[in-house]
Design a protein around this motif. Structure first.
Motif, PDB file in Angstrom:
ATOM      1  N   GLY A   9       0.832  -1.201   0.000  1.00 40.29           N
ATOM      2  CA  GLY A   9       0.000   0.000   0.000  1.00 40.29           C
ATOM      3  C   GLY A   9       0.861   1.243   0.000  1.00 40.29           C
ATOM      4  N   SER A  10       0.194   2.385  -0.059  1.00 44.52           N
ATOM      5  CA  SER A  10       0.939   3.637  -0.118  1.00 44.52           C
ATOM      6  C   SER A  10       1.647   3.924   1.199  1.00 44.52           C
ATOM      7  CB  SER A  10      -0.018   4.773  -0.442  1.00 44.52           C
ATOM      8  OG  SER A  10      -1.153   4.674   0.383  1.00 44.52           O
ATOM      9  N   VAL A  11       1.080   3.423   2.308  1.00 47.62           N
ATOM     10  CA  VAL A  11       1.655   3.731   3.610  1.00 47.62           C
ATOM     11  C   VAL A  11       2.299   2.512   4.264  1.00 47.62           C
ATOM     12  CG1 VAL A  11       1.137   4.631   5.911  1.00 47.62           C
ATOM     13  CG2 VAL A  11       0.041   5.637   3.914  1.00 47.62           C
ATOM     14  N   THR A  12       1.676   1.329   4.113  1.00 48.62           N
ATOM     15  CA  THR A  12       2.268   0.135   4.720  1.00 48.62           C
ATOM     16  C   THR A  12       2.359  -1.009   3.709  1.00 48.62           C
ATOM     17  OG1 THR A  12       0.096  -0.585   5.476  1.00 48.62           O
ATOM     18  CG2 THR A  12       1.453   0.626   7.062  1.00 48.62           C
ATOM     19  N   THR A  13       3.281  -1.915   3.999  1.00 47.26           N
ATOM     20  CA  THR A  13       3.468  -3.111   3.177  1.00 47.26           C
ATOM     21  C   THR A  13       3.141  -4.324   4.045  1.00 47.26           C
ATOM     22  OG1 THR A  13       5.152  -2.025   1.873  1.00 47.26           O
ATOM     23  CG2 THR A  13       5.175  -4.429   1.862  1.00 47.26           C
ATOM     24  N   LYS A  14       2.354  -5.249   3.504  1.00 47.51           N
ATOM     25  CA  LYS A  14       1.924  -6.396   4.264  1.00 47.51           C
ATOM     26  C   LYS A  14       2.274  -7.673   3.512  1.00 47.51           C
ATOM     27  CE  LYS A  14      -1.249  -3.610   3.934  1.00 47.51           C
ATOM     28  NZ  LYS A  14      -1.287  -2.163   3.580  1.00 47.51           N
ATOM     29  N   VAL A  15       2.803  -8.662   4.233  1.00 44.83           N
ATOM     30  CA  VAL A  15       3.085  -9.962   3.619  1.00 44.83           C
ATOM     31  C   VAL A  15       2.397 -11.020   4.457  1.00 44.83           C
ATOM     32  CG1 VAL A  15       4.885 -11.550   2.844  1.00 44.83           C
ATOM     33  CG2 VAL A  15       5.336  -9.093   2.870  1.00 44.83           C
ATOM     34  N   ALA A  16       1.714 -11.963   3.821  1.00 42.70           N
ATOM     35  CA  ALA A  16       1.046 -13.038   4.547  1.00 42.70           C
ATOM     36  C   ALA A  16       1.350 -14.363   3.874  1.00 42.70           C
ATOM     37  CB  ALA A  16      -0.467 -12.801   4.570  1.00 42.70           C
ATOM     38  N   ALA A  17       1.498 -15.425   4.677  1.00 43.62           N
ATOM     39  CA  ALA A  17       1.702 -16.761   4.127  1.00 43.62           C
ATOM     40  C   ALA A  17       0.596 -17.667   4.636  1.00 43.62           C
ATOM     41  CB  ALA A  17       3.069 -17.293   4.554  1.00 43.62           C
ATOM     42  N   PHE A  56       3.521 -10.271   8.180  1.00 41.52           N
ATOM     43  CA  PHE A  56       4.381  -9.177   8.611  1.00 41.52           C
ATOM     44  C   PHE A  56       3.828  -7.876   8.053  1.00 41.52           C
ATOM     45  CE2 PHE A  56       8.344  -6.737   9.093  1.00 41.52           C
ATOM     46  CZ  PHE A  56       8.590  -7.056  10.424  1.00 41.52           C
ATOM     47  N   TYR A  57       3.937  -6.825   8.862  1.00 45.68           N
ATOM     48  CA  TYR A  57       3.317  -5.534   8.559  1.00 45.68           C
ATOM     49  C   TYR A  57       4.363  -4.469   8.804  1.00 45.68           C
ATOM     50  CZ  TYR A  57      -0.195  -1.773   9.434  1.00 45.68           C
ATOM     51  OH  TYR A  57      -0.951  -0.633   9.423  1.00 45.68           O
ATOM     52  N   LEU A  58       4.740  -3.704   7.815  1.00 43.51           N
ATOM     53  CA  LEU A  58       5.771  -2.683   8.032  1.00 43.51           C
ATOM     54  C   LEU A  58       5.469  -1.441   7.214  1.00 43.51           C
ATOM     55  CD1 LEU A  58       9.066  -3.875   6.236  1.00 43.51           C
ATOM     56  CD2 LEU A  58       6.843  -4.776   5.738  1.00 43.51           C
ATOM     57  N   GLU A  71      11.388 -11.285   6.540  1.00 46.34           N
ATOM     58  CA  GLU A  71      10.784 -11.478   7.866  1.00 46.34           C
ATOM     59  C   GLU A  71       9.860 -12.683   7.878  1.00 46.34           C
ATOM     60  OE1 GLU A  71      11.155 -10.279  10.821  1.00 46.34           O
ATOM     61  OE2 GLU A  71      12.764  -8.931  10.159  1.00 46.34           O
ATOM     62  N   VAL A  72       9.031 -12.772   6.865  1.00 45.62           N
ATOM     63  CA  VAL A  72       8.075 -13.877   6.815  1.00 45.62           C
ATOM     64  C   VAL A  72       8.821 -15.199   6.687  1.00 45.62           C
ATOM     65  CG1 VAL A  72       6.381 -14.946   5.278  1.00 45.62           C
ATOM     66  CG2 VAL A  72       6.041 -12.614   6.074  1.00 45.62           C
ATOM     67  N   ARG A  73       9.889 -15.182   5.894  1.00 42.87           N
ATOM     68  CA  ARG A  73      10.692 -16.395   5.717  1.00 42.87           C
ATOM     69  C   ARG A  73      11.173 -16.923   7.072  1.00 42.87           C
ATOM     70  NH1 ARG A  73      11.877 -20.453   5.428  1.00 42.87           N
ATOM     71  NH2 ARG A  73      13.453 -21.675   4.341  1.00 42.87           N
ATOM     72  N   HIS A 132      -6.985  -8.028  10.688  1.00 40.52           N
ATOM     73  CA  HIS A 132      -7.587  -7.013   9.823  1.00 40.52           C
ATOM     74  C   HIS A 132      -6.572  -6.196   9.035  1.00 40.52           C
ATOM     75  CE1 HIS A 132      -6.485  -3.639  12.456  1.00 40.52           C
ATOM     76  NE2 HIS A 132      -6.637  -4.506  13.432  1.00 40.52           N
ATOM     77  N   GLU A 133      -5.360  -5.982   9.574  1.00 39.28           N
ATOM     78  CA  GLU A 133      -4.384  -5.125   8.891  1.00 39.28           C
ATOM     79  C   GLU A 133      -3.710  -5.826   7.720  1.00 39.28           C
ATOM     80  OE1 GLU A 133      -3.955  -6.708  11.595  1.00 39.28           O
ATOM     81  OE2 GLU A 133      -1.869  -7.284  11.904  1.00 39.28           O
ATOM     82  N   VAL A 134      -3.787  -7.174   7.676  1.00 30.72           N
ATOM     83  CA  VAL A 134      -3.142  -7.876   6.550  1.00 30.72           C
ATOM     84  C   VAL A 134      -4.172  -8.561   5.653  1.00 30.72           C
ATOM     85  CG1 VAL A 134      -0.876  -8.224   7.598  1.00 30.72           C
ATOM     86  CG2 VAL A 134      -2.683  -9.866   8.050  1.00 30.72           C
TER      87      VAL A 134
END
Lengths: 321, 340
Positions: A10-18, A29-31, A47-49, A244-246
């Protein structure tokens, strides 16, 4: 162990989910994106790895969010999907009978109307990003408090003040006036939450039939003041899903799983090793015609991976060849 | 005499008629190029910020005609039907242009105001024709045959389902667009009504829909994603009238048919979804498109999405909404077909 990855830049945060093969969330992970989508995708993947078992085998990757094409090129996505579809799919996964999804992110806010498991209507903010997460961040910063404090403090409000929420420029000057005549900060904060919720319902949600179950997702769902204001305004309960954030990233992973089940091809994922590759982005103005398109390009080791931004496919073709 | 016609605003509605009229009277017609960033930014640099995007583009087009023609044709279309009104930008177009583009070549104009009746219209046509000939009957003949050209243009769109650019191409041959050197033509479009192909109507004023720069090639994007696109010009007058009748009863704005009329029709017929395109700050559209949006909430209506265009050059926001809309329309259609 087999897994599917979803990446939401996203424009403000990056989210990765497995997700595992049963679509259970196994790592996320949410950063903050901080204006560096590529670096953040690399960090998020690394991080997710770390949280995945050593024998993990990625079977499919989906990307979403406003930098979905950029992220998709870097990681080798099997599927690139818009945020509306991703959020709807994720909401349906956790709350199968959901009828309304409220989603407020950093720059976008959306409402998705779902009936019988299918999206039937949606709304998204128009040309301006008023009342989204980045504005709340900006106000917290201006008041010298963390966004978490903003959230807690707003709950202590007793007599919320009325703030004009139509436009963030007006909202800010209204907030300053109220603060200068001595209103409590808690009341101003909750007043702002109410204003943003009112603005959301009058604009983005205008003319939409909001039926329960209602799910509220996106980063702004962390904000207790906004959640409370939504509950009061809609006079009904609102479900905040556990992740909810991811949700966007989860939706992209679910869609990647679906896509790979439909097609037996192997994934295009470039592997977790991409976290260590140096990517370089640059841009130039194309002079081939008076449109003067701004072309952005992504390169690694002097090799151009992709180009975007042209009104014709002149540069896209160059990059494919 | 060389007459310049800006490729903006009412060009998309009346170009064949205008061109034919002037050529019948022995003049030569030149059209400004397709909108580019240079044209749009030169227009933006002249007019006040509150002016709508299409009007800014128009001024850019006029500026691009400077030095390329002896005069520029800028009509003042006040009303096409008694008690039906036009947006002020059309009423004052020649005056506005004179004010913001002082270097503009002499302006040829005509006042079209049907509130004053047909007689007055003929008087205006005569006045315009006098620049070319003193022969009244020659002017009348040119006007009559120009009107026939207009009807032919409309017929191509209604009967063959062509968009205005396609119909213009059919009538006058290909007018090459300023593509990048060596850029390939648009991908071949599937024309056959493949079963399962989704149908989407795009409604709004032609000067928004067909200006590739202003609309970010939205129609091409849809076609490349295997969508059969319907537009207001493809509808016969009866369909438009019944659309207007259902939504607002009687029209108030001159160019209401392409928004309310087409919206009223398409929400209930022919298509799976309707996309309404408006320029940010358009007064009449803020009322008209809202009528369509309200109607779209009724049960059984096709899906509807309103897209607002401004000076933003990034296409990401538009593409995200289009992708989401197409996804939604397709999933809904699939659901409907499996249920049936």
């Amino acid at each position: 162990m087999e897994a599917y990855l979803g990446i939401d830049v996203g424009s403000v945060t990056t989210k990765v989910a497995a997700l595992d093969v049963n679509d259970e969330l196994i790592a996320d992970f949410y950063l903050p994106t901080q204006g560096q989508p590529i670096v953040k995708v690399q960090q998020g993947l690394a991080e997710v790895r770390r949280h995945l078992p050593a024998d993990v085998e990625i079977r499919g990757v989906g990307t979403t969010g406003s930098a979905r094409y950029l992220a998709g090129t870097i990681v080798g996505a099997d599927l690139i999907k818009n945020e509306i579809t991703s959020h709807a799919v994720a909401a349906l996964h956790y709350i199968p009978d959901v009828q309304t999804v409220l989603e407020i992110g950093g720059q976008d806010s959306k409402i998705i109307i779902i009936r019988d498991g299918v999206v039937t209507d949606f709304g998204m903010n128009t040309v301006c990003a008023a009342g989204t997460g980045s504005f709340l961040d900006h106000q917290a910063l201006r008041l010298n408090m963390g966004i978490e404090d903003f959230s807690h403090k707003s709950l202590d409000s007793e007599t919320p003040v009325r703030i004009a929420g139509r436009c963030t420029v007006f909202a800010e000057s209204d907030m300053i006036h109220k603060q200068q005549v001595g209103h409590r900060i808690e009341d101003i904060l909750y007043g702002l939450c109410q204003a943003l919720v009112r603005n959301y319902l009058n604009n983005i949600a205008s003319g939409k039939e909001i039926r329960p179950p209602i799910v509220f997702q996106g980063g702004v769902a962390f904000n207790q003041g906004i959640v409370k204001a939504f509950r009061e305004e809609l006079k009904t309960d609102i479900i905040i899903p556990p992740h909810h954030e991811v949700m966007g990233a989860i939706g992209a992973a679910l869609l990647a799983h679906e896509e790979m089940a439909d097609h037996s091809d192997s994934t295009k994922f470039r592997g977790f090793g991409i976290s260590d590759i140096q990517y370089r982005t640059s841009s130039f103005e194309c002079k081939a015609c008076p449109n003067l398109c701004e072309i952005a390009q992504l390169a690694t080791n002097g090799k151009v991976l992709a180009r975007w931004g042209g009104r014709c496919d002149m540069w896209e073709r160059t990059s494919a060849g | 005499m060389k007459i310049g016609i800006p490729r903006a605003l009412l060009y998309y509605q009346y170009y064949p008629m205008w061109k034919h009229f002037f050529e019948e009277l022995g003049a030569e017609v030149v059209v400004s190029p397709h909108t580019t960033r240079v044209i749009l930014s030169s227009g933006i640099s002249r007019v006040v910020a509150d002016t709508c995007l299409p009007a800014k583009a128009y001024m850019g087009h006029v500026m691009s005609l400077v030095g390329k023609c002896d005069c520029v044709f800028i009509p003042a279309i006040r009303s096409l039907k008694a008690k039906v009104f036009n947006c002020s930008k059309f009423l004052g177009l020649p005056d506005m242009t004179r004010a913001v583009v002082p270097e503009c070549p002499p302006i040829l104009s005509i006042d079209v105001d049907m509130n004053k009746g047909e007689k007055e219209l003929w008087r205006e046509i005569d006045r315009l024709g006098r620049h070319f000939t003193r022969n009244h009957s020659k002017v009348r003949q040119a006007a009559m045959s120009a009107w026939q050209k207009h009807l032919e243009y409309c017929r191509l769109m209604v009967e063959e389902g062509l968009t205005p650019p396609q119909a213009l191409e059919r009538m006058f041959g290909l007018e090459a667009e300023p593509e990048g050197k060596g850029a390939s033509k648009e991908k071949a479009l599937p024309t056959a009504d493949a079963s399962g192909q989704a149908h989407i109507a795009v409604i709004g004023h032609p000067y928004i829909l067909y200006d590739h720069h202003v609309s970010h090639r939205l129609i091409n994007w849809l076609q490349q994603h295997n969508i059969r696109v319907h537009t207001p010009e493809m509808l016969a007058a009866e369909a438009i009238d019944s659309g207007i009748g259902r939504l607002v009863g009687q029209s108030y704005w001159t160019y209401e048919y392409e928004v309310v009329g087409a919206g009223g029709h398409y929400l209930e017929h022919d298509v799976d979804g309707v996309i309404g395109l408006v320029a940010f700050g358009c007064g009449p559209d803020s009322l008209m498109m809202d009528m369509v949006r309200r109607h779209s909430a009724l049960p059984g209506a096709a899906a509807f999405m309103n897209l607002t265009l401004e000076e933003h050059t990034a296409e990401a926001g538009i593409v995200t909404r289009l992708e989401a809309f197409v996804d939604m329309v397709r999933r809904k259609k699939r659901r409907k077909e499996t249920c049936a």
